[in-house]
Design a protein around this motif. Structure first.
Motif, short mmCIF file in Angstrom:
data_model
loop_
_atom_site.label_atom_id
_atom_site.label_comp_id
_atom_site.label_asym_id
_atom_site.label_seq_id
_atom_site.Cartn_x
_atom_site.Cartn_y
_atom_site.Cartn_z
N ILE A 125 0.99 -1.10 0.16
CA ILE A 125 0.00 0.22 -0.11
C ILE A 125 1.00 1.25 0.03
O ILE A 125 2.02 1.32 0.48
N THR A 126 0.28 2.51 -0.28
CA THR A 126 1.09 3.55 -0.17
C THR A 126 0.44 4.28 0.95
O THR A 126 -0.68 3.99 1.38
N ILE A 127 1.26 5.13 1.51
CA ILE A 127 1.03 5.91 2.78
C ILE A 127 1.44 7.33 2.35
O ILE A 127 2.65 7.68 2.15
N GLU A 128 0.32 8.17 2.42
CA GLU A 128 0.51 9.43 1.48
C GLU A 128 -0.20 10.60 2.31
O GLU A 128 -0.98 11.17 1.43
N PRO A 129 -0.22 10.81 3.35
CA PRO A 129 -0.84 12.04 3.88
C PRO A 129 -0.37 13.30 3.26
O PRO A 129 0.65 13.40 2.92
N ILE B 134 3.96 13.77 1.69
CA ILE B 134 4.92 12.90 1.51
C ILE B 134 4.32 11.19 1.50
O ILE B 134 3.40 10.85 2.18
N GLU B 135 4.72 10.58 0.44
CA GLU B 135 4.29 9.35 0.33
C GLU B 135 5.48 8.28 -0.22
O GLU B 135 6.23 8.53 -0.70
N ASP B 136 5.13 7.14 0.61
CA ASP B 136 6.00 5.97 0.38
C ASP B 136 5.08 4.86 0.28
O ASP B 136 4.01 4.80 0.54
MN LIG Z 1 -0.37 7.48 -4.55
#
Ligand SMILES: [Mn+2]
Length: 360
Positions: A320-324, A336-338
């Motif tokens: 999954i991506t984590i992108e708040p 910021i997304e990883d």
């Molecule tokens: Mn994304």
């Protein structure tokens, strides 16, 4: 690939019997690639217990023979859906499943007509999506490579951020570097957003030129060996004012909390809440206007959704991506997304470049 595909089709067959389906009619290219290895863009795949058939036209027959094994090739006569329907009729398929998110009303009506009244059409959403969510070790290996490429390209793009450069130029360079790095292309339209345009979460690159004292959001992903990556970094051109630093700290803390919450068994809604809660502590939650992330794999957006209230529980193999992010209209945005892989005992961040605020 061919033995892998056979195993995947067998797993799908299990889901078909549970849903009491004689066959699943698959109209989605990423799904037929996953199940057969076929990379063509036109066709219909029919999977039934112990058998798979791919209906396609003359442009792709050589490709089907080359890329698939144990898949029956049906060269279409007349339209694709006519041929598909006739095949189902010949096979005596009574209960045909389809994915309502992937098969259009028009397609379904043509299929229904061609298959005849004895075939019942049953909506069976997300069967292949469920299988695709759990990545095999070989898929994870490809996703690591795609994530590393995205990080490398992003790092080199940051070096282009000099006052006067256009968003378009940076986006072009990013996509060129991806291809040079072996990608078949970008996983989505690259986002390069300067200044107040960075407040638009999905800004399209324009001819806007970079000025000093602006935020820059770079959001990009590569498709490498069929698998997608997705990474975002935010940069400040100049010395960031205190409020920008505070916003950045809040987003980074939110992202760190969400990544820390990622664990097999935890619900996607709880991962989303972990990010939202940190931003609420900074009174910035109102400015976080999208979900925390999404599944990633053959497609840039796939199951699961990492959003408010999502009950699906993370499983080993999910990526999954984590992108708040926070977005101040007229001022700028920070995201910021990883990309994160869930394992049985730990969490692996696939995108490995630093996350601290860069001031140029
Ligand atoms: Mn994304």
């Amino acid at each position: 690939m061919s033995s892998t595909c056979k195993i995947r089709r067998k797993a799908l067959t299990g889901l078909l019997s549970a849903a009491k389906l004689d066959a699943l009619v698959i109209t989605h290219p990423a799904n037929w690639y996953y199940l057969t290895g076929f990379t063509g863009e036109a066709g219909v795949l029919i999977v039934s217990p112990g058998a798979a058939a791919l209906v396609t036209d003359g442009r792709f027959t050589t490709q089907v023979r080359k890329e698939t094994s144990s898949v029956r090739l049906i060269e279409q006569k007349g339209s694709l859906l006519d041929s598909t329907g006739r095949f189902l009729r010949q096979k005596g398929i009574r209960r045909a499943g389809f994915d309502p998110a992937q098969t259009s009303v028009a397609q379904l009506s043509l299929l229904r007509k061609a298959a005849g009244a004895r075939t019942k059409w049953i909506a069976a959403p997300g069967l292949v999506g469920t299988l695709r969510a759990r990545k095999e070790p070989s898929e994870l290996a490809r996703m690591r490579q795609a994530a590393i490429l995205a990080g490398d390209v992003l790092t080199s793009a940051i070096n282009l951020l000099k006052p006067g450069v256009m968003e378009n130029e940076v986006a072009a360079e990013i996509e060129y570097q991806m291809r040079r790095g072996g990608a078949s292309g970008p996983a989505f339209e690259t986002i390069v957003a300067f200044g107040d345009r960075s407040a638009l979460p999905h800004a399209r690159p324009t001819a806007k030129r970079l000025r000093k004292n602006e935020l820059v959001v770079l959001d990009l992903g590569a498709i490498l060996a069929h698998y997608c990556s997705d990474i975002t970094r935010t940069v400040y051109v100049g010395r960031a004012p205190a409020r920008v630093k505070e916003w950045y700290r809040a987003v980074l803390e939110a992202q760190t909390a969400a990544i820390a919450a990622v664990k097999a068994g935890v619900s996607c809604g709880d991962v989303d809440a972990a990010a939202r809660q940190v931003l609420a502590g900074y009174k910035l939650d109102r400015l976080f206007t999208h979900s925390t992330g999404h599944g990633l794999g053959l497609e840039v957006h796939e199951d699961p959704r990492v959003a408010r209230g999502q009950k699906a529980r993370l499983e080993p193999g999910w990526v999954i991506t984590i992108e708040p992010g926070v977005y101040m209209a007229g001022v700028g945005g920070i995201r910021i997304e990883d990309d994160v892989a869930v394992h049985a005992g730990n969490t692996e961040v696939l995108t490995r470049i630093p996350r601290d605020l860069i001031e140029l």
